[in-house]
Motif scaffolding. Structure first.
Motif, PDB file in Angstrom:
ATOM      1  N   GLN A 155      76.008  46.462  59.259  1.00 25.48           N
ATOM      2  CA  GLN A 155      74.914  47.047  58.679  1.00 25.48           C
ATOM      3  C   GLN A 155      73.838  47.503  59.878  1.00 25.48           C
ATOM      4  OE1 GLN A 155      73.919  47.288  55.088  1.00 25.48           O
ATOM      5  NE2 GLN A 155      76.326  47.034  55.073  1.00 25.48           N
ATOM      6  N   ILE A 156      73.757  46.878  60.869  1.00 21.35           N
ATOM      7  CA  ILE A 156      72.752  47.070  61.806  1.00 21.35           C
ATOM      8  C   ILE A 156      73.049  48.678  62.482  1.00 21.35           C
ATOM      9  CG2 ILE A 156      71.894  46.710  64.109  1.00 21.35           C
ATOM     10  CD1 ILE A 156      71.812  43.855  63.436  1.00 21.35           C
ATOM     11  N   LEU A 157      74.457  48.578  62.804  1.00 19.24           N
ATOM     12  CA  LEU A 157      74.996  50.100  63.400  1.00 19.24           C
ATOM     13  C   LEU A 157      74.863  51.223  62.306  1.00 19.24           C
ATOM     14  CD1 LEU A 157      78.148  48.396  65.028  1.00 19.24           C
ATOM     15  CD2 LEU A 157      76.036  49.548  66.129  1.00 19.24           C
ATOM     16  N   GLN A 158      74.827  50.975  61.161  1.00 16.61           N
ATOM     17  CA  GLN A 158      74.497  52.125  60.043  1.00 16.61           C
ATOM     18  C   GLN A 158      73.067  52.230  59.796  1.00 16.61           C
ATOM     19  OE1 GLN A 158      76.801  50.724  56.519  1.00 16.61           O
ATOM     20  NE2 GLN A 158      78.755  50.503  57.528  1.00 16.61           N
ATOM     21  N   GLY A 159      72.227  51.550  60.692  1.00 14.22           N
ATOM     22  CA  GLY A 159      70.945  51.878  60.464  1.00 14.22           C
ATOM     23  C   GLY A 159      70.006  50.969  59.656  1.00 14.22           C
ATOM     24  N   ALA A 160      70.562  49.784  59.183  1.00 17.68           N
ATOM     25  CA  ALA A 160      69.744  49.065  58.162  1.00 17.68           C
ATOM     26  C   ALA A 160      68.875  48.352  59.059  1.00 17.68           C
ATOM     27  CB  ALA A 160      70.780  48.028  57.552  1.00 17.68           C
ATOM     28  N   ASP A 161      67.724  47.771  58.575  1.00 13.19           N
ATOM     29  CA  ASP A 161      66.789  46.970  59.251  1.00 13.19           C
ATOM     30  C   ASP A 161      67.299  45.454  59.834  1.00 13.19           C
ATOM     31  OD1 ASP A 161      64.009  46.237  59.999  1.00 13.19           O
ATOM     32  OD2 ASP A 161      64.221  44.741  58.902  1.00 13.19           O
ATOM     33  N   PRO A 162      67.323  45.426  61.174  1.00 14.94           N
ATOM     34  CA  PRO A 162      68.071  44.289  61.779  1.00 14.94           C
ATOM     35  C   PRO A 162      67.411  43.015  61.065  1.00 14.94           C
ATOM     36  CG  PRO A 162      67.608  45.857  63.435  1.00 14.94           C
ATOM     37  CD  PRO A 162      66.858  46.408  62.203  1.00 14.94           C
ATOM     38  N   LEU A 163      66.055  42.910  60.933  1.00 13.73           N
ATOM     39  CA  LEU A 163      65.428  41.757  60.485  1.00 13.73           C
ATOM     40  C   LEU A 163      65.880  41.281  59.109  1.00 13.73           C
ATOM     41  CD1 LEU A 163      63.372  39.274  60.694  1.00 13.73           C
ATOM     42  CD2 LEU A 163      61.683  40.820  59.994  1.00 13.73           C
ATOM     43  N   MET A 164      65.866  42.173  58.239  1.00 14.02           N
ATOM     44  CA  MET A 164      66.309  41.965  56.896  1.00 14.02           C
ATOM     45  C   MET A 164      67.818  41.657  56.640  1.00 14.02           C
ATOM     46  SD  MET A 164      63.684  41.868  54.971  1.00 14.02           S
ATOM     47  CE  MET A 164      64.630  41.605  53.398  1.00 14.02           C
ATOM     48  N   THR A 165      68.562  42.586  57.609  1.00  9.64           N
ATOM     49  CA  THR A 165      69.902  42.195  57.689  1.00  9.64           C
ATOM     50  C   THR A 165      70.342  40.891  57.903  1.00  9.64           C
ATOM     51  OG1 THR A 165      70.289  44.460  57.897  1.00  9.64           O
ATOM     52  CG2 THR A 165      72.317  43.026  58.557  1.00  9.64           C
ATOM     53  N   SER A 166      69.800  40.274  59.210  1.00 10.03           N
ATOM     54  CA  SER A 166      69.849  39.116  59.849  1.00 10.03           C
ATOM     55  C   SER A 166      69.470  37.995  58.872  1.00 10.03           C
ATOM     56  CB  SER A 166      69.124  38.784  60.728  1.00 10.03           C
ATOM     57  OG  SER A 166      69.399  39.682  61.885  1.00 10.03           O
TER      58      SER A 166
END
Length: 368
Positions: A155-166
């Protein structure tokens, strides 16, 4: 004549492309066994004595399987005494082929079998001393790694926000691992709710502290290499925040499950305790837990950042930078914020869990 000119022009354009194709190097990796150490010593390179070894190796797999080669290891390429290899060891070779010539270099020791054996021993000890709960814990560990590798990182590699994804990934990890490790009980549910609240507060503290200290997420060499080596745009600021969340999660669930169980046992041992008494007695145990776990968390981060400590000492000894410049650097600030934000979340988790568990215990909701 015209045909001859056309042929010559065609060859003129053709040859450079052929030359380019021939010069393009190919690189593969192969495993090799050290047949013998033929020579070992030090080689003077620009006034520095660098260790080296002359080795005979037998390639174990790949296109060159069975081939014996002689290799000069070290010397120009600096190696430490710990990196020297011994007869019988297995190493990883890089084979680079260019213009039909292949050169070999030792990339690393082959250590996967040892890692697998050590992992099996770890799992065996967990099962031996924890029984069925240990099996649930191991399953939770595997699922946690799968969530990180298959959900959070992609998800992070696809450009998603790392904080929300985590945060989302952490919620998934909490739901699965807590119930797997501790069973579908009221105690586990209380621990789950408490962990969720504490994790959100930890996230808020992380955002505030990172904003106040104006961190960019570029405080480590890994982040810098990620920025240069990835073709995708990665939010390193968010990645720093996400790392704080995931790092705190492992300690938070330990704290909340312990406090939830503590209150349940106190309530069972003395049903006459009021909610206030349960809370006060639970906090006595909780304070001891905080004292030990905060130290554990700080030491865990310090152990991972030993290179940073060495850098500080060397810089101070050489007087190359004032102390306040060193401690103001993003390298140091990231580690401080990471440690303090996680520790604050841990401290808050104790009263939150104790309060929720005490409330449930004294409102005729049996904690089992």
């Amino acid at each position: 004549m015209q045909k001859i000119v056309i042929i010559l022009l065609s060859l003129l354009f053709l040859f450079p492309s052929l030359t380019y194709a021939q010069q393009t190097p190919t690189q593969i990796y192969e495993k090799a066994k050290v047949v013998s150490v033929d020579k070992s010593g030090n080689q003077n390179i620009n006034g520095r004595e660098n260790p080296y070894q002359d080795l005979t190796l037998q390639i174990l797999d790949g296109r060159d399987k069975g081939k014996e080669i002689h290799l000069h290891y070290g010397g120009q390429v600096i190696i430490s005494d710990q990196q020297k290899v011994a007869q019988g060891e297995t190493v990883i070779l890089t084979a680079i082929t260019q213009n039909n010539e292949t050169t070999y270099a030792i990339t690393d020791r082959y250590r996967l079998p040892s890692l697998i054996l050590f992992t099996i021993v770890f799992f065996a000890f967990v099962l031996l001393f924890s029984g069925k709960k240990g099996l649930g814990s191991i399953s939770g560990l595997i699922i946690s790694l799968l969530v990180i590798v298959l959900f959070i990182v992609p998800q992070i590699l696809q450009g998603a926000d790392p904080l929300m994804t985590s945060i989302i990934g952490s919620l998934i990890i909490m739901l699965v691992t807590l119930y797997l490790a501790h069973g579908f009980t009221s105690r586990t549910t209380i621990a789950l709710v408490s962990t969720f609240i504490s994790l959100i507060l930890t996230g808020i503290l992380a955002v505030v502290s990172v904003h106040m200290t104006k961190l960019s997420g570029m405080g480590t060499e890994d982040a810098y290499n990620l920025l240069l080596g990835s073709s995708k745009t990665i939010n390193l600021h968010g990645l720093l925040l996400g790392g704080i969340i995931i790092g705190a999660l492992g300690v938070l669930d330990d704290t909340t499950t312990t406090q939830s169980t503590t209150i349940a046992e106190l309530s069972d041992a003395n049903p006459s305790y009021s909610m206030k008494e349960l809370f006060n007695k639970g906090m006595i145990i909780g304070r001891e837990h905080i004292a030990s776990l905060v130290n554990t968390l700080v030491l865990a981060y310090a152990g991972a950042a030993m290179g940073v400590f060495i850098f500080i000492i060397i810089t101070l000894q050489t007087n190359s930078q004032p102390w306040w410049v060193i401690f103001n650097s993003e390298v140091i600030a990231e580690e401080v914020v990471r440690t303090l934000a996680g520790s604050l979340g841990l401290i808050l988790a104790v009263p939150i869990t104790t309060l929720i568990a005490s409330f449930f215990a004294k409102n005729e909701i049996k904690i089992k």
